[in-house]
Design an enzyme around this catalytic site. Sequence first.
Site, PDB file in Angstrom:
ATOM      1  N   THR B  51       0.873  -1.171   0.000  1.00  0.00           N
ATOM      2  CA  THR B  51       0.000   0.000   0.000  1.00  0.00           C
ATOM      3  C   THR B  51       0.910   1.220   0.000  1.00  0.00           C
ATOM      4  O   THR B  51       2.135   1.075   0.003  1.00  0.00           O
ATOM      5  CB  THR B  51      -0.881   0.044   1.261  1.00  0.00           C
ATOM      6  OG1 THR B  51      -0.054   0.402   2.376  1.00  0.00           O
ATOM      7  CG2 THR B  51      -1.513  -1.306   1.542  1.00  0.00           C
ATOM      8  N   CYS B  52       0.312   2.417   0.017  1.00  0.00           N
ATOM      9  CA  CYS B  52       1.193   3.579  -0.009  1.00  0.00           C
ATOM     10  C   CYS B  52       1.927   3.744   1.322  1.00  0.00           C
ATOM     11  O   CYS B  52       2.910   4.459   1.408  1.00  0.00           O
ATOM     12  CB  CYS B  52       0.437   4.849  -0.391  1.00  0.00           C
ATOM     13  SG  CYS B  52      -1.111   5.032   0.459  1.00  0.00           S
ATOM     14  N   SER B 112      -1.443   1.749  11.515  1.00  0.00           N
ATOM     15  CA  SER B 112      -1.693   2.655  10.394  1.00  0.00           C
ATOM     16  C   SER B 112      -1.327   4.089  10.748  1.00  0.00           C
ATOM     17  O   SER B 112      -1.304   4.457  11.917  1.00  0.00           O
ATOM     18  CB  SER B 112      -3.173   2.607  10.005  1.00  0.00           C
ATOM     19  OG  SER B 112      -3.505   1.336   9.532  1.00  0.00           O
ATOM     20  N   GLU B 117      -8.104   3.439  10.771  1.00  0.00           N
ATOM     21  CA  GLU B 117      -8.688   3.663   9.434  1.00  0.00           C
ATOM     22  C   GLU B 117      -9.195   2.326   8.872  1.00  0.00           C
ATOM     23  O   GLU B 117      -8.757   1.262   9.285  1.00  0.00           O
ATOM     24  CB  GLU B 117      -7.673   4.328   8.506  1.00  0.00           C
ATOM     25  CG  GLU B 117      -6.293   3.679   8.492  1.00  0.00           C
ATOM     26  CD  GLU B 117      -6.124   2.689   7.370  1.00  0.00           C
ATOM     27  OE1 GLU B 117      -6.995   2.661   6.500  1.00  0.00           O
ATOM     28  OE2 GLU B 117      -5.141   1.953   7.391  1.00  0.00           O
ATOM     29  N   GLN B 123      -7.332  -3.860   1.928  1.00  0.00           N
ATOM     30  CA  GLN B 123      -6.068  -4.057   1.212  1.00  0.00           C
ATOM     31  C   GLN B 123      -5.466  -5.418   1.553  1.00  0.00           C
ATOM     32  O   GLN B 123      -4.916  -6.109   0.700  1.00  0.00           O
ATOM     33  CB  GLN B 123      -5.091  -2.928   1.581  1.00  0.00           C
ATOM     34  CG  GLN B 123      -5.520  -1.588   0.978  1.00  0.00           C
ATOM     35  CD  GLN B 123      -4.844  -0.406   1.647  1.00  0.00           C
ATOM     36  OE1 GLN B 123      -4.422  -0.480   2.798  1.00  0.00           O
ATOM     37  NE2 GLN B 123      -4.747   0.705   0.935  1.00  0.00           N
ATOM     38  N   GLY B 190     -16.356  28.472  -5.274  1.00  0.00           N
ATOM     39  CA  GLY B 190     -14.916  28.447  -5.554  1.00  0.00           C
ATOM     40  C   GLY B 190     -14.526  27.038  -5.924  1.00  0.00           C
ATOM     41  O   GLY B 190     -15.176  26.079  -5.527  1.00  0.00           O
ATOM     42  N   GLY B 192     -11.549  25.279  -5.466  1.00  0.00           N
ATOM     43  CA  GLY B 192     -10.291  24.796  -4.884  1.00  0.00           C
ATOM     44  C   GLY B 192     -10.278  23.284  -4.756  1.00  0.00           C
ATOM     45  O   GLY B 192     -11.293  22.620  -4.906  1.00  0.00           O
TER      46      GLY B 192
END
Lengths: 277, 455
Positions: B51-52, B112, B117, B123, B190, B192
Site C-alpha cells: 500500500t502507499c 496505520s 482507518e 487491502q 470556488g 479549490g
Amino acid sequence: MTVEPATTSERLLSVPPSAAFWIAIALYGCATIAYLLSFVAGKARAGQAARLLLLAGVIAHSVDIGWRGVEHVHPAASVREALGFLAFVAAGGFLAATWRYKVDLAGVVAAPATLATLAVARLSPVGVQQEGLNSLGRIHIMLAVTGVAMFAIATVLSLLYKLEERSLKAKRFDALTFKHSRTPLESLDQLSHRLVLAGFPIFTVAVITGVIWVGQRGTGFGRPEYPFAIASWLAFATLLIMRLVYGWRGRRSANLTLVGFGASVAVLVIYLLRRSL
Amino acid sequence: MTGPLFVVGLSWRTAPVAVRETLAFRDEELAAAVESLRASPDVAEAVLISTCNRVEVYGVARGDADAAAAAVRAMFARQRGADPAVFAPALYAHAGDGAVRHVFQVASALDSLVLGEAQILGQLKHARASAGGAVGPVLGRWLERAFGVAKRVRTETTIARGAANVSSVAVELAVRVFGELGGKGVLVVGAGKMSTLAARHLRNAGVAELVVTNRSPERATKLADDIDGVARPWDRLEDLLVAADVVVSSTGAREPVLTVPLLKKVAKARRWRPLMIIDIAVPRDADPKIGKIEGVYLFDIDDLEKVVAANLAERAKAAEDAHKIVDAEAAQFAQWLHGQRVVPTIRALRDHFTKVADAEAQKVIEQLRRKEATPDQRDEAVRRLATLLVNKLLHQPQVALKEAAPGEAERLAEAAARLHKLDVAAFHDEPDAAPEAAAVVAAVEPGAGAKAGAR
C-alpha cells in the site's frame, strides 16, 4: 349531590394503587437510570435497554389505569388521577416518537419527568373529588391532559434542541449534549412542531369545554389558573401562526414552546395546590 | 512440520515515501512476486501486501525464519531492481509470536498512519486474494484470524469512531444538523482542491444535488464535471445560497465573499431554515460574524481540524484496549499453531499403535479358530496377547533409550517419564529389584506392572 354517592366517591378516591402501579414506578425508575447511563457514558446498549424498560413501564401503568377504571376510578376523577394519566400519555407518546425519529436522547428528560409526575401524583393528598364533575368536565380534563402531555414531549424536544443548537453554534463539540446526541437538529425541530400542531386542536377544545363547564357550574371566571391557561393557549397559537406565516422555526419556536408549556404547568400546579390544601 | 512464521517489510514508521516507493508493487505485479518467493526453498507460504504506507511479506518459513527473511530481501532486490543499500536499513523482520502480533496489529489499523482507518483491512484481503495458492493452511488461518481480530477491535473498541479527516468531519456535522442528507443540496463556492474533496465526501454521504459556482465559469464547469454536479453563474450567488443546505467555500478571494448583509438577506429568504457553511479557504471566505445569524452554522478550517485532533486523541486512547485484544488473540493463535506442530506426531503414533495391535490381535484370533480351546486356554491367549503387545510397543523405545548418546539419553528418559507420568524415583530406590529389571531403563517398567496385574 346526595350524601351516599359522595361517600362512595370518597372511598373510590382512596382506592389504593395496584401492584402494577408500583411495578410501573420501578420500571420508570430503571428506565431513568438507563437513559442517564446512555447519556453520560455514551453506551448505546443502555439506551436500547432504557427504551424497553420505559415500554414495560408504560404497559404496567396502563394495567394500573385499567384496573382503577374497573374499580370506578376515572382518570379524570381527581387531580391525582389526572396527573398519573398525564404521565402515562406523555411516556407513551414519547415512545411512539422514538419509533420514527432518532430522539432517544430526549429520554434523559422524558423518563425522569414521567417518574416525577407520577410521584407527585401519588404523593399529593387524595383531596376531595372535583365538584360538579359531569361528563363535560370529564371530557375537559381528559382533553386538557392529553394536549398538555403532547406539549410536554414537544417541550422536552425543544429543550434538547436549544442545548444542541447552543453547543453547535459555540462549536463545543465535546459537550455532552452534542457528543452523545445522535438527534439531528432538523428532526428535533420538526417533531416538536408536529406535536404542537397535533396537540393544539385538542387543547383548544379542552379550553372551550372548560369555559362551558365553568359557566355551567357558575363558579365564575376569577380563579388564578384561568389566565395561565389562556396564556398557554396564546403562546402555542402564536407559535403556529408565526411558523406558518413568517417561517419561524428552530430557537424561536423552541422558546415559545417552553413559554406555552410553562403556563400550562402553572395551571396544573395551582389546581394541585388548591385540591391539596 | 510447520516452520516458523515471519514478517519482513517496511512501513511509514521506518521508511520515508522516497524509500517506500522504490519497493511498491502494483496490483498486477503481486502474484508474480509471491510466486518467485515460493520458488525459494526457504519459504513455504507467503503473501505480499503493498500500500502507499507499507510493503510487507507475511509468510511461513520451511526451516529457518532468518533464511526466509533473506529470501524476501533477495526477492525485493530482484523484483524491484532496487539497491538493497537504499531499502535494507528500513526493513524490519519479526518471527514467531512477534510476527503474529504484527499482522494482527496491521489488520486492526493499529499500525496505520491514521489509527483505526478502515482501508487496510480491504487491502489485506486483496493481498490475500492476489497471492492465490501461495497462501496455505497456516498462513490462511493466520490471515483469517487477523481479519477476525480486526473485526473485534472495530466493534469492541472505539478506535474507528469519529471522523479522522476534515472532509469526513464536514459530513458528520452536516448529518448532525440535517439527519439524512438525501434530498439536501450542496453548493460549492470556488473551485479549490479542498472543496472538491469535501464535495465528494458529501456526495458519497447521499446529498441529492451538487451545484458549483466560481468567478471563472470555465473552472466551475470543469469542477462540476469532476464531481458530477452542475455549474451555475457567479452573479446568482445569493439565489444559490437560498436554495442550498450545505455550502462548501474555498475561493481564492482576499476579502470575505460571504458577508453579514448577504447572509442576513439569505437567512430571511430561507425563512431561517438551517444553512451550514463550511469555510475551508485561507484567507477565510466567510465573515466570522455570520455564524451569529439565526439558522446559519459556520465552521472554518480550524474548527474542523480541532474535531479531527480530538477524534484522533480518542482513538489513541481506544488503541490501548485494542492492543489487549491483539495480545489475547495472538496467545490463542500461538496455542493453535503449537497444536498444529504436534498433530502429525500424534497421528503417526496412533497409526503405529493401531497397526501393531491389529496384527497381534489377528494372530491370536486365528490361533483360537484353528482348534477347540478350553476356557483356560482362551484366558491364557488373551494374557499372552497383552504381554506381546507391551513388548512389541516398548521394543523400539527401549532400544532408542539404551543406544542414545549420554546427554541425549537423559533427555529421552525424562521425556518418556513425562509422557507416561511415570514415578521413576520409586524404581531408583528399589534395592531388592531383580538384576534384569534393574538393568532395564526405569521408563519401561509399567510393562512389568501390566504383567503383574494380569496374573
